[in-house]
Scaffold this motif. Structure first.
Motif, mmCIF file in Angstrom:
data_model
loop_
_atom_site.group_PDB
_atom_site.id
_atom_site.type_symbol
_atom_site.label_atom_id
_atom_site.label_comp_id
_atom_site.label_asym_id
_atom_site.label_seq_id
_atom_site.Cartn_x
_atom_site.Cartn_y
_atom_site.Cartn_z
ATOM 1 N N SER A 167 46.436 90.199 28.659
ATOM 2 C CA SER A 167 45.587 91.201 29.321
ATOM 3 C C SER A 167 44.524 90.572 30.215
ATOM 4 C CB SER A 167 44.910 92.080 28.260
ATOM 5 O OG SER A 167 45.867 92.731 27.453
ATOM 6 N N ARG A 168 44.721 89.322 30.600
ATOM 7 C CA ARG A 168 43.728 88.651 31.448
ATOM 8 C C ARG A 168 43.619 89.367 32.800
ATOM 9 N NH1 ARG A 168 45.959 83.148 29.347
ATOM 10 N NH2 ARG A 168 44.314 82.534 27.877
ATOM 11 N N ASP A 169 42.380 89.463 33.299
ATOM 12 C CA ASP A 169 42.149 90.115 34.586
ATOM 13 C C ASP A 169 42.005 89.098 35.715
ATOM 14 O OD1 ASP A 169 39.748 89.030 33.860
ATOM 15 O OD2 ASP A 169 38.576 90.892 34.035
ATOM 16 N N TYR A 170 42.508 87.920 35.499
ATOM 17 C CA TYR A 170 42.486 86.863 36.510
ATOM 18 C C TYR A 170 43.743 86.005 36.347
ATOM 19 C CZ TYR A 170 41.143 83.845 32.632
ATOM 20 O OH TYR A 170 41.136 83.167 31.441
ATOM 21 N N ASN A 171 44.083 85.304 37.395
ATOM 22 C CA ASN A 171 45.203 84.358 37.363
ATOM 23 C C ASN A 171 44.673 82.950 37.559
ATOM 24 O OD1 ASN A 171 47.411 86.205 37.099
ATOM 25 N ND2 ASN A 171 47.178 86.746 39.265
ATOM 26 N N ALA A 172 45.200 82.017 36.787
ATOM 27 C CA ALA A 172 44.879 80.597 36.956
ATOM 28 C C ALA A 172 46.195 79.845 37.141
ATOM 29 C CB ALA A 172 44.109 80.069 35.745
ATOM 30 N N THR A 173 46.380 79.296 38.322
ATOM 31 C CA THR A 173 47.650 78.658 38.660
ATOM 32 C C THR A 173 47.429 77.192 38.989
ATOM 33 O OG1 THR A 173 48.422 80.745 39.623
ATOM 34 C CG2 THR A 173 49.675 78.755 40.154
ATOM 35 N N ALA A 174 48.069 76.326 38.235
ATOM 36 C CA ALA A 174 48.002 74.886 38.508
ATOM 37 C C ALA A 174 49.021 74.530 39.582
ATOM 38 C CB ALA A 174 48.260 74.097 37.231
ATOM 39 N N LEU A 175 48.550 73.976 40.689
ATOM 40 C CA LEU A 175 49.459 73.608 41.769
ATOM 41 C C LEU A 175 50.398 72.487 41.359
ATOM 42 C CD1 LEU A 175 47.383 73.790 45.055
ATOM 43 C CD2 LEU A 175 48.666 75.551 43.876
ATOM 44 N N GLN A 176 50.013 71.728 40.347
ATOM 45 C CA GLN A 176 50.863 70.626 39.906
ATOM 46 C C GLN A 176 52.247 71.112 39.510
ATOM 47 O OE1 GLN A 176 50.094 68.682 36.026
ATOM 48 N NE2 GLN A 176 49.925 66.764 37.171
ATOM 49 N N SER A 177 52.303 72.219 38.763
ATOM 50 C CA SER A 177 53.594 72.746 38.333
ATOM 51 C C SER A 177 54.406 73.251 39.524
ATOM 52 C CB SER A 177 53.401 73.875 37.323
ATOM 53 O OG SER A 177 52.634 74.936 37.884
ATOM 54 N N LEU A 178 53.709 73.861 40.513
ATOM 55 C CA LEU A 178 54.411 74.328 41.706
ATOM 56 C C LEU A 178 54.943 73.160 42.521
ATOM 57 C CD1 LEU A 178 51.982 77.171 42.861
ATOM 58 C CD2 LEU A 178 54.059 77.382 41.483
ATOM 59 N N LEU A 179 54.150 72.076 42.610
ATOM 60 C CA LEU A 179 54.589 70.896 43.339
ATOM 61 C C LEU A 179 55.783 70.246 42.662
ATOM 62 C CD1 LEU A 179 51.134 69.274 44.247
ATOM 63 C CD2 LEU A 179 52.634 70.585 45.731
ATOM 64 N N SER A 218 38.064 84.096 44.896
ATOM 65 C CA SER A 218 38.821 83.070 44.176
ATOM 66 C C SER A 218 37.959 81.837 43.978
ATOM 67 C CB SER A 218 40.109 82.703 44.935
ATOM 68 O OG SER A 218 39.796 82.176 46.214
ATOM 69 N N MET A 219 38.460 80.936 43.138
ATOM 70 C CA MET A 219 37.817 79.645 42.903
ATOM 71 C C MET A 219 38.883 78.553 42.987
ATOM 72 S SD MET A 219 35.311 80.419 39.647
ATOM 73 C CE MET A 219 36.545 81.334 38.716
ATOM 74 N N ILE A 220 38.511 77.458 43.605
ATOM 75 C CA ILE A 220 39.391 76.286 43.639
ATOM 76 C C ILE A 220 38.817 75.268 42.671
ATOM 77 C CG2 ILE A 220 40.420 74.481 45.062
ATOM 78 C CD1 ILE A 220 39.946 76.282 47.488
ATOM 79 N N VAL A 221 39.546 75.049 41.595
ATOM 80 C CA VAL A 221 39.089 74.148 40.538
ATOM 81 C C VAL A 221 39.853 72.836 40.642
ATOM 82 C CG1 VAL A 221 38.811 73.821 38.053
ATOM 83 C CG2 VAL A 221 38.578 76.118 39.055
ATOM 84 N N LYS A 222 39.123 71.724 40.607
ATOM 85 C CA LYS A 222 39.730 70.399 40.625
ATOM 86 C C LYS A 222 39.568 69.756 39.259
ATOM 87 C CE LYS A 222 41.066 69.258 44.942
ATOM 88 N NZ LYS A 222 42.335 68.588 45.284
ATOM 89 N N LEU A 257 46.789 67.616 46.285
ATOM 90 C CA LEU A 257 46.484 68.894 45.636
ATOM 91 C C LEU A 257 47.029 68.953 44.213
ATOM 92 C CD1 LEU A 257 47.342 71.280 48.610
ATOM 93 C CD2 LEU A 257 45.153 70.192 48.075
ATOM 94 N N GLY A 258 47.540 67.829 43.730
ATOM 95 C CA GLY A 258 48.179 67.826 42.408
ATOM 96 C C GLY A 258 47.238 68.140 41.261
ATOM 97 N N ASN A 259 45.930 67.918 41.446
ATOM 98 C CA ASN A 259 44.972 68.220 40.372
ATOM 99 C C ASN A 259 44.205 69.506 40.633
ATOM 100 O OD1 ASN A 259 43.523 67.182 42.533
ATOM 101 N ND2 ASN A 259 41.956 66.257 41.231
ATOM 102 N N SER A 305 41.649 64.488 37.072
ATOM 103 C CA SER A 305 42.813 63.710 37.517
ATOM 104 C C SER A 305 44.060 64.565 37.315
ATOM 105 C CB SER A 305 42.930 62.397 36.737
ATOM 106 O OG SER A 305 43.320 62.651 35.398
ATOM 107 N N THR A 306 45.179 64.068 37.802
ATOM 108 C CA THR A 306 46.432 64.807 37.599
ATOM 109 C C THR A 306 46.840 64.823 36.130
ATOM 110 O OG1 THR A 306 47.663 62.782 38.127
ATOM 111 C CG2 THR A 306 47.301 64.345 39.920
ATOM 112 N N ASP A 307 46.345 63.850 35.366
ATOM 113 C CA ASP A 307 46.687 63.793 33.933
ATOM 114 C C ASP A 307 45.901 64.802 33.107
ATOM 115 O OD1 ASP A 307 48.478 61.704 34.383
ATOM 116 O OD2 ASP A 307 46.913 60.179 34.159
ATOM 117 N N THR A 308 44.797 65.319 33.664
ATOM 118 C CA THR A 308 43.958 66.246 32.894
ATOM 119 C C THR A 308 44.084 67.684 33.402
ATOM 120 O OG1 THR A 308 42.055 65.789 34.340
ATOM 121 C CG2 THR A 308 42.296 64.422 32.363
#
Length: 405
Positions: free
Chosen positions: A251-263, A218-222, A56-58, A225-228
């Motif tokens: 003021s964004r009305d959406y959240n975009a969270t990269a799982l890489q940083s959480l991992l 929601s949307m799951i975006v891949k 799930l890193g990417n 690669s983990t480098d991009t």
């Protein structure tokens, strides 16, 4: 006195006081074994974590903010057109795939039993994207997704409540979800996080359960690669800000969270946790060192007359100090070797047992650096703990030592 004689005398002294020597080394044994075991368990946990979540890193999760956005006003819905825009490789070349998801909560009924499931409506690649497997059955096909087929894959918690945990009994049966009937075509493998899920085609979820013609939750975006991941995140912001008329990032009305940083944060936390537990285990090494120092002081007191005789016939201070330093180092070194053996045995047993009883935990592994460090530290403890007693013995005056009763 040469080094060989000093070792021989030290071994003789340890054998004469065998029980005392064994009890003295107990703290060293426990400390060294604990360090090896805890480092092995920590490595196992990290390996299991990386195996379970590494794929799930990417991944980047995009979700709508509920309620009022930070800058004021109502948040715009996420729509199918947002998915289409992000799939455009000319404006988002670092995005490999975008998977829409609608979600909700509905009661599932079967065999006169009920279970409230977390509805997940998505496309046929959903399980691949979230890196999840099935215990039995298969994911719905792209054709079933296009035709809004009323098929569903149930999570293990739903199967446990509705079918007594029998995945085979669940497969092929018809369950009632909300007011509609769905056929169970698969049972999800447990991942410890979303075991209440009921996964079905996106269109079927919209038509029969959660409503909405073109809105998604929601949307799951891949990323490619983990480098991009970071370039892909920037492209998401660019496309979504333009579509939602966002001028101020705050003021964004959406959240975009990269799982890489959480991992990465989770991995760092596991590293700190391992270091903390090893530090706690190392306390027993310090206690063991105090025990060695105590016994060496007792040994110096008991052998005062012997020291006096040896000094009277010409033994130098360095020879006396060498003898007691070798004795204390051998004492702690033997404890270190025994602790290493015990620690490795425990880790090897864990390598066999843990994958069977806790597959997602991660099997421990013998860390050679931990073994080497633990042994070197045990030797250093012997040198440090024996330093003062050895110096005390070397400084004894022959006349006073011979008078000692």
């Amino acid at each position: 006195m040469n080094l060989r004689e000093a070792f021989a005398i030290a071994m003789s002294s340890l054998r004469v006081n065998g029980l005392r020597s064994a009890l003295t080394t107990l703290g060293i044994i426990i400390g060294v074994a604990a360090v090896i075991v805890l480092v092995g368990l920590g490595d196992g946990i990290k390996a299991g974590f990386n195996t379970q979540f590494g794929a799930l890193g990417n991944q980047i999760n995009v979700s709508q903010i509920t309620g009022t956005v930070p800058g004021g006003g109502e948040a715009k819905d996420l729509k199918d057109s947002d998915v289409t825009a992000l799939r455009n490789t000319s404006v988002a070349p670092d995005i490999a795939s975008v998977t829409p998801v609608v979600s909700g909560s509905e009661m599932v009924t079967a065999n006169q039993q009920q279970f409230r499931a977390a509805i997940q409506g998505s496309t046929a690649d959903y399980l691949t994207v979230v890196d999840r497997d099935v215990v039995i059955g298969a994911m719905f096909t792209a054709e079933q997704a296009r035709s809004n087929a009323r098929v569903v894959l149930l999570g293990p918690n739903a199967v446990a409540t509705l079918f007594g945990g029998d995945a085979g009994a669940a497969l092929g049966t018809t369950v009632r979800i909300g007011r509609s009937n769905f056929q169970v075509i698969g049972v999800l493998k447990s991942n410890g996080q979303s075991d209440d899920a009921a996964v079905m085609p996106l269109g079927a979820a919209r038509a029969y359960l959660v409503g909405g013609n073109d809105t998604i939750n929601s949307m799951i975006v891949k990323a490619t690669s983990t480098d991009t991941v970071q370039p892909a995140l920037a492209e998401i912001y660019q496309v979504m800000d333009d579509r939602h008329n966002i001028r101020d990032p705050a003021s964004r009305d959406y959240n975009a969270t990269a799982l890489q940083s959480l991992l990465e944060q989770a991995d760092q936390f596991l590293t700190y946790l391992t270091l903390f537990t090893v530090a706690v285990a190392a306390i027993s090494l310090i206690v063991g060192g105090i025990g060695v120092a105590n016994i060496m002081l007792v040994s110096v007191t008991e052998r005062t007359r012997e020291i006096g005789i040896r000094k009277a016939i010409g033994a130098r201070r360095s020879a006396i100090m060498k003898q007691f330093l070798i004795e204390s180092t051998m004492l702690s070194g033997i404890g270190g070797v025994i602790g290493i053996v015990i620690g490795i045995v425990i880790v090897v047993i864990g390598m066999i047992v843990i994958p069977k009883v806790a597959p997602t935990f991660g099997a421990p592994d013998v860390s050679l650096p931990a073994v080497a460090v633990a042994f070197v530290v045990s030797l250093l403890i012997g040198l440090i703990a024996g330093g003062y007693p050895a110096n005390r013995a070397a400084r004894l005056r022959p006349i006073e030592a011979l008078r000692y009763q």
